[in-house]
Design an enzyme around this catalytic site. Structure first.
Site, PDB file in Angstrom:
ATOM      1  N   ILE A   1      -1.190   4.131  -0.762  1.00  0.00           N
ATOM      2  CA  ILE A   1      -1.261   4.711  -2.095  1.00  0.00           C
ATOM      3  C   ILE A   1      -1.026   3.589  -3.092  1.00  0.00           C
ATOM      4  O   ILE A   1      -0.087   2.794  -2.929  1.00  0.00           O
ATOM      5  CB  ILE A   1      -0.221   5.830  -2.281  1.00  0.00           C
ATOM      6  CG1 ILE A   1      -0.505   6.997  -1.336  1.00  0.00           C
ATOM      7  CG2 ILE A   1      -0.193   6.317  -3.728  1.00  0.00           C
ATOM      8  CD1 ILE A   1       0.530   8.115  -1.408  1.00  0.00           C
ATOM      9  N   CYS A   2      -1.878   3.500  -4.111  1.00  0.00           N
ATOM     10  CA  CYS A   2      -1.692   2.563  -5.199  1.00  0.00           C
ATOM     11  C   CYS A   2      -1.591   1.117  -4.683  1.00  0.00           C
ATOM     12  O   CYS A   2      -2.424   0.666  -3.903  1.00  0.00           O
ATOM     13  CB  CYS A   2      -0.452   2.981  -5.996  1.00  0.00           C
ATOM     14  SG  CYS A   2      -0.239   2.166  -7.589  1.00  0.00           S
ATOM     15  N   THR A   3      -0.559   0.391  -5.083  1.00  0.00           N
ATOM     16  CA  THR A   3      -0.418  -1.004  -4.682  1.00  0.00           C
ATOM     17  C   THR A   3       0.097  -1.167  -3.257  1.00  0.00           C
ATOM     18  O   THR A   3       0.331  -2.296  -2.813  1.00  0.00           O
ATOM     19  CB  THR A   3       0.528  -1.733  -5.656  1.00  0.00           C
ATOM     20  OG1 THR A   3       1.708  -0.946  -5.842  1.00  0.00           O
ATOM     21  CG2 THR A   3      -0.150  -1.941  -7.006  1.00  0.00           C
TER      22      THR A   3
ATOM     23  N   THR B   1      -7.199  -0.179  -5.286  1.00  0.00           N
ATOM     24  CA  THR B   1      -5.782  -0.205  -5.643  1.00  0.00           C
ATOM     25  C   THR B   1      -5.682   0.165  -7.114  1.00  0.00           C
ATOM     26  O   THR B   1      -6.681   0.528  -7.743  1.00  0.00           O
ATOM     27  CB  THR B   1      -5.161  -1.589  -5.367  1.00  0.00           C
ATOM     28  OG1 THR B   1      -3.745  -1.526  -5.524  1.00  0.00           O
ATOM     29  CG2 THR B   1      -5.723  -2.656  -6.293  1.00  0.00           C
TER      30      THR B   1
END
Length: 316
Positions: free
Chosen positions: A105-107, A125
């Site tokens: 998830i995300c970074t 990202t």
């Protein structure tokens, strides 16, 4: 046994990203209410891990629990070594490799990339970190303009709320749209968001100004079975074709034709999962001219023909 998801918590983890999998996958249940997933947390050495919001969590497991996981998920991180020089510990890198399915998830994509799991793959990202990610990991095919990327056994998502979109996508992929839709309702969120990530950051949707295409999109959904050309859509919206096309793309991130095809595919998937209608009738109700057209579009979307799709998802 429920599908086990092991969440790997690293220093500087993003608080919402850690909470998302436990909430969304917890909400995925059979029609009789049985849980389909079990979510566990772990860290290196089972040590406390501090987040960007100023508190620490103590995971229940160390990295050995990954050996029992069907899916491994890495939440986002803020700052820290992986964000600065693109490296992680050898222990963490080794623990992440060779898993049946890995998600970020995300970074959290920085951690997967640092472990070598994204080499030669398409990934995404958070848009604010895309330039840094590209510098650190040029071997990854980065797409910063989408909510998530499904590359088979490795899946990545954009920032924050896009992690919920990815989790719902995985539930839909594993168990079909009915289960995913129930999970979305339990989480009080839409089961699907259209378009790319950029629209939510740089071009907010013009809700409530009376000049958008939302009413026409609703009309399209109610008439998926009918032939809908661009002139008819623009006329319904009381716009010129040029203005309608521009505003539609601004609000959804895609063209009217692409959006309509996506909705028709999703309706066809719903019919295949929940009815015994023949493929020809499913194609007709979903707005595809022929069963051949349905097969082509469904295969492009999910990689299987209609009957194989039905056999896969009618088990739930």
């Amino acid at each position: 046994m429920p599908h086990r998801i092991a969440v790997v918590v690293a220093d500087h983890f993003a608080p919402l990203d850690l909470g998302v999998p436990g909430q969304v996958f917890w909400a995925a249940r059979t029609s009789s209410g049985e849980h389909l997933y079990e979510v566990v947390t772990c860290s290196e050495g089972r040590r406390p891990v501090r987040c960007s919001a100023g508190y620490s969590v103590l995971p229940d497991h160390d990295l050995n629990v990954l050996d029992t996981a069907d899916t491994v998920l890495v939440p986002g991180v803020h700052g820290g070594r992986v964000m600065k020089d693109g490296t992680i510990s050898a222990t963490l890198a080794g623990a992440l490799r060779g898993r049946p399915r890995t998600m970020s998830i995300c970074t959290g994509a920085f951690i997967l990339a640092a472990a070598g799991l994204l080499d030669g793959r398409r990934a995404t990202t958070h848009w604010t970190e895309s330039a840094r990610f590209a510098r650190l990991f040029p071997q990854v095919e980065l797409d910063p303009d989408v909510l998530f990327v499904d590359d088979g056994d490795v899946l990545t998502s954009a920032g924050v709320a896009a992690g919920m979109d990815l989790c719902l996508h995985v539930i839909r992929r594993d168990h079909g749209s009915e289960v995913a839709n129930r999970a979305a309702r339990r989480c009080v969120m839409p089961p699907w968001r259209e378009g790319g990530q950029a629209q939510f950051i740089e071009r907010p949707l013009p809700y409530g100004n009376g000049g958008g295409t939302a009413a026409t999109r609703d009309w399209m959904l109610a008439h998926l079975h009918a032939p809908l050309d661009l002139n008819a859509l623009a006329e319904h919206a009381r716009m010129s074709v040029r203005t309608f096309t521009r505003r539609f793309r601004e609000e959804t991130g895609v063209s009217p034709a692409k959006w309509l095809t996506g909705q028709r595919v999703r309706h066809a998937r719903h019919l295949l999962e929940t009815t015994d209608l023949g493929v020809e009738e499913v194609a007709r109700r979903a707005g595809f001219a022929t069963a051949v057209s349905l097969r082509q579009h469904l295969h492009a979307a999910v990689g299987v023909p209609p009957l194989a799709y039905r056999q896969t998802f009618r088990r739930v």
